[in-house]
Design an enzyme around this catalytic site. Structure first.
Site, PDB file in Angstrom:
ATOM      1  N   THR A  28       0.841  -1.203   0.000  1.00 11.92           N
ATOM      2  CA  THR A  28       0.000   0.000   0.000  1.00 11.92           C
ATOM      3  C   THR A  28       0.877   1.253   0.000  1.00 11.92           C
ATOM      4  O   THR A  28       1.942   1.252   0.608  1.00 11.92           O
ATOM      5  CB  THR A  28      -0.872   0.010   1.279  1.00 11.92           C
ATOM      6  OG1 THR A  28      -1.659  -1.178   1.298  1.00 11.92           O
ATOM      7  CG2 THR A  28      -1.797   1.219   1.317  1.00 11.92           C
ATOM      8  N   GLY A  29       0.393   2.297  -0.682  1.00 11.13           N
ATOM      9  CA  GLY A  29       1.079   3.591  -0.591  1.00 11.13           C
ATOM     10  C   GLY A  29       1.401   4.164  -1.958  1.00 11.13           C
ATOM     11  O   GLY A  29       1.151   3.547  -2.997  1.00 11.13           O
ATOM     12  N   SER A  30       2.000   5.351  -1.956  1.00 12.44           N
ATOM     13  CA  SER A  30       2.277   6.046  -3.222  1.00 12.44           C
ATOM     14  C   SER A  30       3.368   5.337  -4.032  1.00 12.44           C
ATOM     15  O   SER A  30       3.327   5.340  -5.268  1.00 12.44           O
ATOM     16  CB  SER A  30       2.686   7.495  -2.936  1.00 12.44           C
ATOM     17  OG  SER A  30       3.795   7.540  -2.070  1.00 12.44           O
ATOM     18  N   THR A  31       4.334   4.715  -3.360  1.00 12.77           N
ATOM     19  CA  THR A  31       5.384   3.984  -4.085  1.00 12.77           C
ATOM     20  C   THR A  31       4.788   2.749  -4.745  1.00 12.77           C
ATOM     21  O   THR A  31       5.055   2.450  -5.921  1.00 12.77           O
ATOM     22  CB  THR A  31       6.531   3.586  -3.126  1.00 12.77           C
ATOM     23  OG1 THR A  31       6.849   4.710  -2.303  1.00 12.77           O
ATOM     24  CG2 THR A  31       7.766   3.151  -3.891  1.00 12.77           C
ATOM     25  N   GLY A  82       6.111  -0.915   0.057  1.00 12.54           N
ATOM     26  CA  GLY A  82       6.941   0.235   0.416  1.00 12.54           C
ATOM     27  C   GLY A  82       7.243   0.251   1.903  1.00 12.54           C
ATOM     28  O   GLY A  82       6.965  -0.710   2.623  1.00 12.54           O
ATOM     29  N   ALA A  83       7.801   1.364   2.366  1.00 13.42           N
ATOM     30  CA  ALA A  83       8.077   1.546   3.797  1.00 13.42           C
ATOM     31  C   ALA A  83       8.230   3.031   4.070  1.00 13.42           C
ATOM     32  O   ALA A  83       8.467   3.828   3.159  1.00 13.42           O
ATOM     33  CB  ALA A  83       9.343   0.799   4.206  1.00 13.42           C
ATOM     34  N   GLY A  95       3.357   1.640   7.956  1.00 12.02           N
ATOM     35  CA  GLY A  95       2.054   1.990   8.529  1.00 12.02           C
ATOM     36  C   GLY A  95       1.694   3.454   8.387  1.00 12.02           C
ATOM     37  O   GLY A  95       0.657   3.878   8.894  1.00 12.02           O
ATOM     38  N   GLU A 103      -0.460  -5.623   5.974  1.00 12.36           N
ATOM     39  CA  GLU A 103       0.871  -5.707   5.351  1.00 12.36           C
ATOM     40  C   GLU A 103       1.737  -6.731   6.078  1.00 12.36           C
ATOM     41  O   GLU A 103       2.463  -7.511   5.448  1.00 12.36           O
ATOM     42  CB  GLU A 103       1.536  -4.325   5.363  1.00 12.36           C
ATOM     43  CG  GLU A 103       0.830  -3.346   4.436  1.00 12.36           C
ATOM     44  CD  GLU A 103       1.336  -1.921   4.553  1.00 12.36           C
ATOM     45  OE1 GLU A 103       1.102  -1.162   3.594  1.00 12.36           O
ATOM     46  OE2 GLU A 103       1.929  -1.551   5.570  1.00 12.36           O
TER      47      GLU A 103
HETATM   48  C1  5RP Z   1       1.274   1.872   4.365  1.00 10.59           C
HETATM   49  C2  5RP Z   1       2.751   1.721   4.349  1.00 10.59           C
HETATM   50  C3  5RP Z   1       3.488   2.298   3.199  1.00 10.59           C
HETATM   51  O1  5RP Z   1       4.273   1.313   2.629  1.00 10.59           O
HETATM   52  C4  5RP Z   1       4.349   3.428   3.699  1.00 10.59           C
HETATM   53  O2  5RP Z   1       3.532   4.349   4.403  1.00 10.59           O
HETATM   54  C5  5RP Z   1       5.067   4.124   2.541  1.00 10.59           C
HETATM   55  O3  5RP Z   1       4.157   4.863   1.809  1.00 10.59           O
HETATM   56  P1  5RP Z   1       4.602   5.735   0.561  1.00 10.59           P
HETATM   57  O4  5RP Z   1       5.054   4.793  -0.488  1.00 10.59           O
HETATM   58  O5  5RP Z   1       3.348   6.492   0.178  1.00 10.59           O
HETATM   59  O6  5RP Z   1       5.707   6.669   1.005  1.00 10.59           O
HETATM   60  O7  5RP Z   1       3.358   1.149   5.217  1.00 10.59           O
HETATM   61  O8  5RP Z   1       0.721   1.358   5.541  1.00 10.59           O
END
Ligand code: 5RP
Length: 218
Positions: A28-31, A82-83, A95, A103
């Site tokens: 989940t997330g933008s990446t 992602g992280a 998170g 996740e």
């Molecule tokens: C969601 C996550 C995402 O992997 C983390 O927040 C990174 O998000 P982004 O890719 O938008 O920076 O752990 O629960």
């Protein structure tokens, strides 16, 4: 060249780690959104994907990628996510998007966890990013008091409910010297559903997108 380009570089590199897998896990997330968009181009090679959030499920379905129930899918060959922070031991804070529990479940059933980040997220010591903790709503104050005893400053993510119907405490001020130990300690607090330290089951591969290319760790 900005952060978004670096996220996209890492996401495209992750496609190489899908190999000939028919079912994969997706975070989940933008990446990861960049990864999902790229996955659309190879969807014919996949039977489907296990998703870690309602948000990713929507995006996967919009791309025409079948979303599978984890209970039916069994063990997964690869999970891409992602992280918010990563160290050189491939231990993570996750998170920021609030999807940490699902996740962590998908990571647990995956043979290989490929984590994709831009280079701003690589740190020496985890904890600069406030640590998300998913909590059963009625235990919020109790868990917050326990987190204060551990040296943190918990902040209730107001107005946010997780896909599992719970709340998030974002814990500021932690310098996480021993991530597996703190992960276990916070897991022991009654009312905690999941802590966003991914150290007992770290990533297996970390792809770090930067202006000059993608670094693969370890
Ligand atoms: C969601 C996550 C995402 O992997 C983390 O927040 C990174 O998000 P982004 O890719 O938008 O920076 O752990 O629960």
């Amino acid at each position: 060249m900005g952060v978004e380009d670096n996220k996209k570089r890492a996401a495209l590199e992750a496609l190489k780690w899908v190999h000939d897998a028919r079912i994969i896990g997706v975070g989940t997330g933008s990446t990861i959104n960049h990864f999902i968009d790229a996955l659309g181009d190879i969807k014919g090679r996949l039977d489907g994907v296990v998703s870690s959030s309602e948000a990713s499920t929507l995006r996967l379905k919009a791309a025409g990628i079948p979303v599978l129930d984890l209970n039916a899918a069994g063990e997964l060959p690869v999970y891409v996510d992602g992280a918010d922070e990563a160290n050189r031991h491939l231990q993570l804070i996750k998170g920021g998007g609030g999807a940490l529990t699902r996740e962590k479940i998908v990571a647990a059933v995956s043979k290989r966890f490929v984590c994709i980040v831009d280079d701003s997220k690589l740190v020496q010591v985890l904890g600069g990013f406030p640590l998300p903790v998913e909590v059963i709503p009625m235990a919020r104050s109790h868990v917050a008091r326990e987190l204060v005893k551990l040296g943190g400053r918990p902040d209730w993510r107001q107005g946010f409910i997780t896909d599992n119907g719970n709340v998030i405490l974002d814990v500021h001020g932690l310098s996480i010297i021993d991530p597996p130990h703190l992960e276990s300690e916070i897991n022991q607090i009654t009312g905690v559903v999941c802590v966003g330290i991914f150290a007992r089951r770290p990533a297996d591969v970390l792809l770090v997108g930067a202006a000059h290319g993608v670094q693969t760790l370890p």
